[in-house]
Design a protein around this motif. Sequence first.
Motif, mmCIF file in Angstrom:
data_model
loop_
_atom_site.group_PDB
_atom_site.id
_atom_site.type_symbol
_atom_site.label_atom_id
_atom_site.label_comp_id
_atom_site.label_asym_id
_atom_site.label_seq_id
_atom_site.Cartn_x
_atom_site.Cartn_y
_atom_site.Cartn_z
ATOM 1 N N UNK A 1 31.236 16.070 23.738
ATOM 2 C CA UNK A 1 30.320 14.960 23.892
ATOM 3 C C UNK A 1 31.054 13.689 23.490
ATOM 4 N N UNK A 2 30.907 12.664 24.269
ATOM 5 C CA UNK A 2 31.597 11.404 24.017
ATOM 6 C C UNK A 2 30.872 10.606 22.936
ATOM 7 N N UNK A 3 31.632 9.739 22.277
ATOM 8 C CA UNK A 3 31.100 8.921 21.195
ATOM 9 C C UNK A 3 29.948 8.049 21.685
ATOM 10 N N UNK A 4 30.061 7.472 22.872
ATOM 11 C CA UNK A 4 28.991 6.613 23.384
ATOM 12 C C UNK A 4 27.698 7.403 23.582
ATOM 13 N N UNK A 5 27.812 8.660 24.010
ATOM 14 C CA UNK A 5 26.621 9.505 24.167
ATOM 15 C C UNK A 5 25.996 9.834 22.810
ATOM 16 N N UNK A 6 26.843 10.047 21.812
ATOM 17 C CA UNK A 6 26.350 10.335 20.458
ATOM 18 C C UNK A 6 25.599 9.122 19.910
ATOM 19 N N UNK A 7 26.171 7.937 20.104
ATOM 20 C CA UNK A 7 25.531 6.704 19.626
ATOM 21 C C UNK A 7 24.198 6.496 20.340
ATOM 22 N N UNK A 8 24.165 6.745 21.649
ATOM 23 C CA UNK A 8 22.932 6.621 22.418
ATOM 24 C C UNK A 8 21.878 7.616 21.909
ATOM 25 N N UNK A 9 22.310 8.828 21.562
ATOM 26 C CA UNK A 9 21.424 9.842 21.025
ATOM 27 C C UNK A 9 20.851 9.405 19.671
ATOM 28 N N UNK A 10 21.698 8.834 18.833
ATOM 29 C CA UNK A 10 21.256 8.347 17.518
ATOM 30 C C UNK A 10 20.181 7.282 17.692
ATOM 31 N N UNK A 11 20.405 6.340 18.598
ATOM 32 C CA UNK A 11 19.419 5.276 18.833
ATOM 33 C C UNK A 11 18.107 5.849 19.376
ATOM 34 N N UNK A 12 18.194 6.815 20.280
ATOM 35 C CA UNK A 12 16.992 7.420 20.857
ATOM 36 C C UNK A 12 16.173 8.134 19.781
ATOM 37 N N UNK A 13 16.839 8.853 18.881
ATOM 38 C CA UNK A 13 16.135 9.556 17.803
ATOM 39 C C UNK A 13 15.557 8.546 16.818
ATOM 40 N N UNK A 14 16.304 7.492 16.505
ATOM 41 C CA UNK A 14 15.831 6.467 15.566
ATOM 42 C C UNK A 14 14.597 5.758 16.092
ATOM 43 N N UNK A 15 14.545 5.508 17.393
ATOM 44 C CA UNK A 15 13.429 4.788 17.989
ATOM 45 C C UNK A 15 12.201 5.680 18.220
ATOM 46 N N UNK A 16 12.373 6.993 18.096
ATOM 47 C CA UNK A 16 11.259 7.909 18.335
ATOM 48 C C UNK A 16 10.512 8.182 17.033
ATOM 49 N N UNK A 17 9.496 9.018 17.120
ATOM 50 C CA UNK A 17 8.717 9.413 15.942
ATOM 51 C C UNK A 17 9.277 10.649 15.261
ATOM 52 N N UNK A 18 10.445 11.114 15.700
ATOM 53 C CA UNK A 18 11.041 12.309 15.103
ATOM 54 C C UNK A 18 11.505 12.019 13.684
#
Length: 158
Positions: A1-18
């Motif tokens: 997994x590329x670093x940009x995908x990991x960063x995008x995943x972090x932002x998606x989780x941060x913005x969610x209710x998880x």
Amino acid sequence: MELSNIIELIHAVSDSNLTQFNLQDGNLNISMSAEKTIVQQAAANTDAALSVQYQPVMQPAAQSAVQNQITGQATGTETFTGNVVKSPLVGTYYAASSPDSAPFVKVGDKVNKGQVLGIVEAMKLMNEIESEFDGTVKEILVENEQMVEFGQPMFVIE
């Protein structure tokens, strides 16, 4: 997994209710956990300002431990005879204006409406707790330098 995908995943989780997220992909293992704060506003009545309560979202194990504490407190809840003065905020209770001073009130003291019963320190501000009733101090339910919660009974006035 590329670093940009990991960063995008972090932002998606941060913005969610998880509050917790785990991903395993071959040798890659990503685990994220966050403590979020839920803000609730209670409807204001004509006598009181808006009340805001903060409740942290907890993991199931911590939540069950807190629930056990609450249940334990609920079973030991006392009913008070007389008028109860409750804490209007969260903070540290002080019985006197300074460590060398006499306490504002003692059990058995006669008090008038508006008389200072104690101080609650919140965010380095000293807030005077005034009696809402005329009468005699029947009980002082908190100790000097004790943490108090919003709505916690502090004094019983007869």
